[in-house]
Each structure stands twice: as structure tokens, then as C-alpha cells.
Design a protein around this motif. Structure first.
Motif, mmCIF file in Angstrom:
data_model
loop_
_atom_site.group_PDB
_atom_site.id
_atom_site.type_symbol
_atom_site.label_atom_id
_atom_site.label_comp_id
_atom_site.label_asym_id
_atom_site.label_seq_id
_atom_site.Cartn_x
_atom_site.Cartn_y
_atom_site.Cartn_z
ATOM 1 N N GLY A 73 41.217 19.722 -29.169
ATOM 2 C CA GLY A 73 41.647 19.936 -27.791
ATOM 3 C C GLY A 73 40.923 19.012 -26.828
ATOM 4 N N ASN A 74 39.623 18.848 -27.045
ATOM 5 C CA ASN A 74 38.827 18.023 -26.142
ATOM 6 C C ASN A 74 39.053 16.536 -26.376
ATOM 7 N N ALA A 86 40.606 34.676 -30.509
ATOM 8 C CA ALA A 86 39.444 34.066 -31.164
ATOM 9 C C ALA A 86 38.141 34.533 -30.507
ATOM 10 N N THR A 103 41.720 24.743 -24.701
ATOM 11 C CA THR A 103 40.416 24.143 -24.963
ATOM 12 C C THR A 103 39.310 25.194 -25.024
ATOM 13 N N SER A 153 34.215 26.762 -31.851
ATOM 14 C CA SER A 153 35.623 27.089 -31.669
ATOM 15 C C SER A 153 36.232 26.297 -30.511
#
Ligand code: PHE
Length: 457
Positions: free
Chosen positions: A29-30, A240, A233, A24
Motif C-alpha cells: 500500500g505504501n 485486521a 494503508t 500489517s
């Protein structure tokens, strides 16, 4: 009652939880977002604030979210409602779960469009399009893609379809094995690009850009975005981590699991920075070029590396797959809630959520082409179009606000004894540090950034 087994099933071991959570956390994002945000916000100062936020805000909130999930054993809305009731708190706490779910769906709507870009790049790299490509060539290939709504629509649809199918089948099947292979493979490919960059003569400049803060380079908007990105991130503020926590067997040490997830996530982001920025500087590109950054830089390396077409294809394929493991976790809170509260079958819940998100995705999709426009946010963040509005609304506002509410709930509403129980049974030094942090430091830090942005401090 609070220790009952979750109706959606359970991870088979704490290790599976770590893998799913890494799945997840590690995602677009990274690799896509962190580098372009760092580039737009002057590098070092942004990175430093981001890392500080991971430590002071991200880790303590992740522990809190997982704890809420595991203790409530339900979807975010219902876990919060249950725990609030047990603590004699207000019914309104469930709204925190609700706004998280909404934020998750909004994020997924543009996440899927970017996942679509990555999908398109698998095909482009495999076809050898980037062989020997120049910086200019890579840029025009990218612009050609994002200004073609029909093509983007096809990729976005495909990405949402796959996400929906996986969620409909239940998040656990296959996720563990997938992440076990994907994340190490991604790591290795990033190292390949980083070592290609080592010889480019621009590596030191990139290290300097990313890790030597110059606070003149950053604005209040940049500070807000750095904090927002720490939430994004680590997959915080959307429920979640609560849902994944609700499938976690009792007895596993939450702080240790959370540290592992955070460490891997941060490492991948830093490597992505070192893969991308030397290419930016070596090719005279602009660090501030925005969301296209990864797509206009990495292909240059793949175009010149021996076997680059293979490495590149594999890289973009991995990018799609790690995006998918994140997308699943963005949809799961909504689906778990629909199954619990509306008693819909999982497949129908997934289809309904998937369709909603797909529809909303059309907004972001268009913001790069026909409906493109620029806007200013509080005179700080100049951006282009709907995609950025949705991104800022969620990452910079909804996620931190949700996270703030979560730590206030855990620190001030839940009874301390139940927190001790959930975190190993005794109030040792780790517990005490965490407890003080979520009660005072985290709320103060998040509020300070908000106030700073509003010009109050
Ligand atoms: N953490 C994911 C990424 O970095 C995105 C995400 C945000 C996933 C919020 C779930 C919840 O790509």
C-alpha cells in the motif's frame, strides 16, 4: 467476561503489538499503491485529502477497531457479536465483521499477485538485468512480466504458499523480530534512493507535485480513492486491527500505540513518493501510468547507482517481506474465525483460506493479460480490468463502509463507560476529542465522501 484471555494467545508485550501492526500497515500500500494512486490523481490534492483522512478518519477508526478487539478478545465477527449482545444491540452487527473478513480475502487475492510481481523483481534485479537500463527498457521488462500468465501464476502461488504457511504456524512466531529489522532497513534503502534523486534536478518538481495541491486536478473518484487508500494503508475495515487488538494485553494505552503505527506508515509512504516521482520526471515517464509505476521507475535508479544491483535486490526482497507481514494480517481474521466458530485446527483453517484466496487471485492475474479490458465506474474511474474492480470494490467501498459501521457501533451502541475503561479509565481530554470525533466527525466525513461520489453533494 469481556476481559478474558484470547484463545489464540496474546502478544508478549504492547511493543510486539506495535511492531505487528506496523508490519500489517506498511506494505505494498505504501510503496506500490500510494505512489501510483497519487500519480493518477494529480498529486498534491490527492495527497492532502489522503493525509486529512488519515487524521480525521483513519486514526479514530484504528483506535475503535483495536478497542473492539481487545474488549471482545475474539475474531472480528465474534467480538462484535459479543459486544453487541452486552450492549443490548442487534445481532446483525456481526455482519460488519463478516464483510470485513470477505474484503480482506478479496484484497489478499490481488495483493498476492502484486507480491508475486515483487518476488519476480528480486530475481530480475539480482541477475543484473537492470544494469544501465533506460526508462524504455524498464518498461518493456515490466510488460513482459505482466503479460505472461504462467510466470505470474508461479509467483502468485509461491507468495500464497508462504503466507499460508506462516499463518498456519501462528502469527506471533517471528513476526516481532522480522518487523524490527525489516522496517528500519526499508527506511534506509528508501533514503538511499531519495538521496540519489536529490541530485537529479527533479526533486523540487516532485515536492511540488506531491505537496502543492491543485484541486482542479482531482475528481470525485479521486477523493473517494484517497479516502479508500487511507483505510487500505492503515489496514482498516477488514478486521485486521481488531484481531491484532484482541491479542493486546490489557493496560496498554491504545491511542499511543495507534499513533506510533500511523506515523511510521505515513512516513514510509511519503518517502516512497520521493523515491519514485523524481525518477518519473527525470525520465519523461507518465505519473499516470498506474500499477506498474514502482516497477518501471525504481529499477532505473538501481541500474545506475553504484552497487545498484545489490541495493535493488535487497529493496525488492524487503518489499516482498513487508508485503508478507501485511498478507498475514489480511488472512488472520478469517483463520481466527474458522478456529473459533467451526473448531477447525489452525493449520486446516489456514490451508482452506489460502486456497480460496489463491483461486480468487487468478482473476486479478488474468486482468493484466488475457482477459484485459477497460471499464468506467460511475463515469469517473477509468480502469483496466478485474484487478481494478476488486480494488475499488474493497478499498473505496467495503473498507470505508466497514469503518463507518465500526465507529457507529463504538460511538453509539457501546456504553460510554466501557470505552472509558478500555482507554485508560478516565475521560480526559484525549478521550473526549476521540469520542466526539468518532460520533460525529468521522461518520460525517465518510458519508460526505460517499455522497460526493454519488453526486448528491
Ligand atoms: N496496509 C497494507 C498495506 O498498506 C494492506 C492491508 C490492508 C493489510 C488491509 C491488512 C488489511 O500494504
Amino acid at each position: 467476561m469481556s476481559k478474558s484471555a484470547p484463545i489464540h494467545g496474546q502478544w508478549s508485550s504492547p511493543m510486539v503489538f506495535v511492531l505487528a501492526s506496523i508490519g500489517s500497515a506498511v506494505g505494498l500500500g505504501n510503496l506500490w499503491k500510494f505512489p501510483y494512486l497519487a500519480g493518477e490523481n494529480g498529486g498534491g490534492a490527492f495527497v492532502l485529502i489522503y493525509l486529512l483522512c488519515i487524521a480525521v478518519v483513519g486514526i479514530p477508526i484504528m483506535v475503535s477497531e483495536v478497542l473492539i478487539g481487545r474488549r471482545g478478545r475474539l475474531s472480528p465477527i465474534n467480538s462484535l457479536a459479543l459486544l453487541a449482545k452486552q450492549a443490548g444491540g442487534s445481532r446483525l452487527w456481526r455482519l460488519v465483521g463478516g464483510s470485513g473478513i470477505a474484503a480482506g480475502l478479496i484484497i489478499l487475492s490481488f495483493y498476492s499477485v502484486m507480491g508475486g510481481w515483487a518476488l519476480a523483481y528480486v530475481v530480475r534485479t539480482a541477475s543484473g538485468l537492470f544494469s544501465g537500463v533506460t526508462a524504455k527498457g524498464a518498461l518493456s521488462i515490466f510488460n513482459y512480466l505482466v503479460t505472461d500468465p504462467e510466470r505470474l501464476l508461479a509467483w502468485h502461488t509461491l507468495f500464497m504458499l508462504v503466507t499460508t504457511l506462516v499463518v498456519a504456524r501462528g502469527v506471533r512466531s517471528g513476526l516481532e523480530q522480522a518487523v524490527r529489522v525489516l522496517v528500519p532497513a526499508l527506511f534506509i534503502l528508501l533514503l538511499v534512493v531519495v538521496s540519489y534523486n536529490l541530485n537529479s534536478g527533479y526533486f523540487m518538481q516532485s515536492l511540488h507535485f506531491l505537496f502543492f495541491p491543485d484541486f482542479q486536478d482531482i475528481t470525485a473518484g479521486g477523493v473517494l480513492q484517497a479516502m479508500g487508500h487511507a483505510f487500505f494503508t492503515l489496514s482498516l475495515g477488514v478486521g485486521a486491527m481488531m484481531v491484532y487488538g484482541s491479542y493486546l494485553p490489557s493496560g496498554a494505552s491504545i491511542p499511543r500505540l495507534v499513533l506510533a503505527v500511523t506515523l511510521v506508515d505515513t512516513l514510509i509512504a511519503m518517502l516512497a513518493g520521493l523515491a519514485i516521482f523524481p525518477l518519473v520526471f527525470a525520465n519523461g515517464l507518465e505519473p499516470t501510468s498506474g500499477p506498474g509505476l514502482i516497477f518501471t521507475t525504481l529499477p532505473i535508479a538501481f541500474g545506475h547507482l553504484p552497487g545498484g544491483a545489490y541495493v535493488g535486490t535487497l529493496f525488492f526482497l524487503l518489499l516482498v517481506l513487508v508485503a508478507l507481514t501485511s498478507a498475514i494480517s489480511l488472512m488472520e481474521p478469517m483463520v481466527a474465525w474458522l478456529v473459533e466458530s467451526l473448531k477447525l485446527p489452525r493449520s486446516r483453517s489456514a490451508a482452506l483460506s489460502g486456497f480460496l484466496v489463491w483461486l480468487l487471485g487468478l482473476v486479478s492475474l488474468m486482468s493484466f493479460s488475457r482477459w484485459a479490458f477497460e471499464f468506467q465506474f460511475a463515469g469517473q474511474l477509468k480502469h483496466d480490468g478485474w484487478f481494478d474492480i476488486l480494488d475499488i470494490l474493497t478499498s473505496a467501498i467495503m473498507l470505508p463502509a466497514g469503518g463507518l459501521a465500526v465507529v457507529i457501533f463504538v460511538g453509539w451502541v457501546m456504553p460510554k463507560q466501557s470505552l472509558i475503561e478500555e482507554l485508560g479509565g478516565r475521560a480526559g481530554i484525549t478521550f473526549r476529542i476521540w469520542y466526539v470525533t468518532i460520533r460525529y466527525l468521522t461518520p460525517a466525513a465518510v458519508s460526505a465522501v460517499f455522497l460526493y461520489m454519488m453526486g448528491v453533494i
